[in-house]
Enzyme design. Structure first.
Site, short mmCIF file in Angstrom:
data_model
loop_
_atom_site.label_atom_id
_atom_site.label_comp_id
_atom_site.label_asym_id
_atom_site.label_seq_id
_atom_site.Cartn_x
_atom_site.Cartn_y
_atom_site.Cartn_z
N THR A 1 -44.81 -0.04 7.45
CA THR A 1 -44.48 1.15 6.14
C THR A 1 -45.60 0.47 5.16
O THR A 1 -45.37 1.07 4.03
CB THR A 1 -43.21 0.87 5.80
OG1 THR A 1 -42.72 -0.45 5.83
CG2 THR A 1 -42.44 1.83 6.96
N LYS B 1 -34.77 -12.23 -0.83
CA LYS B 1 -35.69 -13.23 -0.13
C LYS B 1 -36.70 -13.90 -1.24
O LYS B 1 -37.03 -12.93 -2.09
CB LYS B 1 -36.41 -12.63 0.80
CG LYS B 1 -35.63 -11.90 2.12
CD LYS B 1 -36.72 -11.19 2.90
CE LYS B 1 -35.90 -10.49 3.96
NZ LYS B 1 -36.64 -9.55 4.78
N ASP C 1 -36.73 -8.61 10.31
CA ASP C 1 -37.41 -8.11 9.26
C ASP C 1 -37.91 -6.57 9.65
O ASP C 1 -38.04 -6.32 11.01
CB ASP C 1 -38.39 -8.73 8.66
CG ASP C 1 -38.98 -8.00 7.42
OD1 ASP C 1 -38.18 -7.41 6.54
OD2 ASP C 1 -40.15 -7.83 7.26
N LEU C 2 -37.84 -5.68 8.89
CA LEU C 2 -38.30 -4.22 9.20
C LEU C 2 -39.93 -3.94 8.93
O LEU C 2 -40.59 -3.70 9.93
CB LEU C 2 -37.47 -3.13 8.46
CG LEU C 2 -37.69 -1.66 8.91
CD1 LEU C 2 -37.43 -1.38 10.19
CD2 LEU C 2 -36.73 -0.82 7.87
N ASP C 3 -40.16 -4.09 7.38
CA ASP C 3 -41.58 -3.47 7.33
C ASP C 3 -42.40 -4.59 7.56
O ASP C 3 -42.13 -5.80 6.98
CB ASP C 3 -41.43 -3.29 5.64
CG ASP C 3 -40.45 -2.20 5.23
OD1 ASP C 3 -40.83 -1.02 5.30
OD2 ASP C 3 -39.58 -2.63 4.59
N SER D 1 -33.15 -6.82 6.34
CA SER D 1 -34.44 -6.23 5.30
C SER D 1 -34.06 -5.95 3.87
O SER D 1 -32.89 -5.77 3.51
CB SER D 1 -34.71 -4.62 6.09
OG SER D 1 -35.62 -4.13 5.23
N ALA D 2 -35.14 -6.19 3.02
CA ALA D 2 -34.88 -5.92 1.57
C ALA D 2 -34.73 -4.44 1.20
O ALA D 2 -34.43 -3.99 0.11
CB ALA D 2 -35.88 -6.56 0.88
N GLU E 1 -40.35 -12.55 10.77
CA GLU E 1 -40.58 -12.06 9.33
C GLU E 1 -42.08 -12.12 9.30
O GLU E 1 -42.82 -13.08 9.65
CB GLU E 1 -39.97 -13.30 8.46
CG GLU E 1 -39.17 -12.75 7.81
CD GLU E 1 -39.37 -11.82 6.87
OE1 GLU E 1 -40.32 -11.49 6.49
OE2 GLU E 1 -38.23 -11.17 6.21
N ASP E 2 -42.73 -11.18 8.42
CA ASP E 2 -44.13 -11.11 8.19
C ASP E 2 -44.57 -11.42 6.79
O ASP E 2 -45.82 -11.58 6.57
CB ASP E 2 -44.47 -9.63 8.42
CG ASP E 2 -43.96 -8.74 7.34
OD1 ASP E 2 -42.80 -8.69 7.04
OD2 ASP E 2 -44.94 -8.03 6.61
N LYS F 1 -45.29 -7.47 -0.46
CA LYS F 1 -44.61 -7.60 0.98
C LYS F 1 -43.21 -8.26 0.58
O LYS F 1 -43.52 -9.40 0.10
CB LYS F 1 -45.54 -8.14 1.94
CG LYS F 1 -46.63 -7.21 2.48
CD LYS F 1 -47.23 -7.46 3.72
CE LYS F 1 -48.23 -6.65 4.37
NZ LYS F 1 -49.03 -7.12 5.46
C1 G6P Z 1 -39.51 -4.65 2.17
C2 G6P Z 1 -41.02 -4.17 2.05
C3 G6P Z 1 -41.45 -4.18 0.46
C4 G6P Z 1 -40.40 -3.30 -0.13
C5 G6P Z 1 -38.94 -3.45 -0.07
C6 G6P Z 1 -37.82 -2.61 -0.83
O1 G6P Z 1 -39.40 -5.81 1.78
O2 G6P Z 1 -41.73 -5.38 2.50
O3 G6P Z 1 -42.72 -3.85 0.02
O4 G6P Z 1 -40.64 -2.83 -1.52
O5 G6P Z 1 -38.78 -3.72 1.27
O6 G6P Z 1 -37.93 -1.43 -0.04
P1 G6P Z 1 -37.55 -0.06 -0.48
O7 G6P Z 1 -37.78 0.77 0.75
O8 G6P Z 1 -36.08 -0.09 -0.71
O9 G6P Z 1 -38.24 0.43 -1.78
MG MG Z 2 -41.61 -7.35 6.01
#
Ligand code: G6P
Ligand code: MG
Length: 217
Positions: free
Chosen positions: A16, A144, A8-10, A113-114, A168-169, A44
């Site tokens: 972020t 997810k 996962d990224l964030d 990542s989402a 994943e967090d 999150k």
């Molecule tokens: C991740 C973050 C979320 C965020 C989502 C969409 O899952 O944890 O907080 O809303 O990505 O991110 P974006 O950059 O597309 O707004």
């Molecule tokens: Mg995350």
């Protein structure tokens, strides 16, 4: 053997969440809605659309579809003003060590990542070259905890899901990894991520031996 390691990224590679917080708070406040760090926690792993739906709900506000889209664009523009200032110093501790170890051992490395901003963020922190595969919010239809994002990553890596490991967090992300029949590694608190196969506070707690065991099992 070759395993697939899906990140996962964030909240896993970079923090972020603090920028999402600033941007969502500014937007919420401009609508007369309060927005706290506790509420931010609940966003999150949640998509941009779902996040705005939740915020409007908390403020008992309804808006037209056009206004909804305008608000999402405004939030993202503000969020990007922080992202453009990011550099490699924002990579979370020991992420480099783990990525380098995986590369050395010729493992599959993917992002799951989402976020629709995932590629840009990886570029800004200079990590894009590590990733053989990037599956992000632009290519996924089911958020997810649906396993789609991780199954697509495994598919693109050409590695079977049960040979994949997910970092994943977010609770929804751990559920998604479990639903994909992958090994889930929670990054964060044991209480929150209780459904993960393993939980570590951050990558500094993950030893090279542990990674090598995952590769060799
Ligand atoms: C991740 C973050 C979320 C965020 C989502 C969409 O899952 O944890 O907080 O809303 O990505 O991110 P974006 O950059 O597309 O707004
Ligand atoms: Mg995350």
């Amino acid at each position: 053997s070759k395993k697939g390691f899906i990140f996962d990224l964030d909240g896993v590679i970079v923090d972020t969440a603090k920028y999402h917080f600033l941007a969502w708070r500014k937007l919420a406040n401009s609508l007369g809605i309060d927005f706290t760090e506790v509420q931010n926690e609940q966003l999150k792993g949640v998509s941009r659309v779902k996040s705005l739906e939740k915020i409007l709900n908390w403020g008992n506000k309804e808006v037209s579809q056009g206004e909804f889209n305008r608000l999402m664009a405004e939030k993202n523009e503000d969020y990007l003003s922080y992202i453009y200032k990011m550099d490699a110093s924002e990579i979370l501790p020991d992420v480099h060590r783990v990525l380098n170890l995986l590369k050395e051992h010729h493992q599959g490395i993917a992002l799951g990542s989402a976020s629709k901003n995932a590629k840009l963020i990886l570029e800004k922190v200079n990590l894009l070259d590590y990733f053989e595969v990037v599956v992000d919010g632009n290519s996924v239809t089911k958020a997810k905890p649906d396993p789609e994002v991780f199954l697509n990553a495994a598919n693109a890596l050409e590695i079977k899901p049960d040979n994949c490991i997910v970092f994943e967090d977010a609770v929804a992300g751990v559920e998604a990894a479990n639903a994909a029949q992958m090994i889930s590694i929670g990054i964060g608190s044991k209480n929150v991520l209780s459904h993960a196969n393993f939980v570590f506070k951050d990558f500094t707690e993950i030893s090279n031996d542990f990674i090598l065991q995952l590769i060799n099992q």
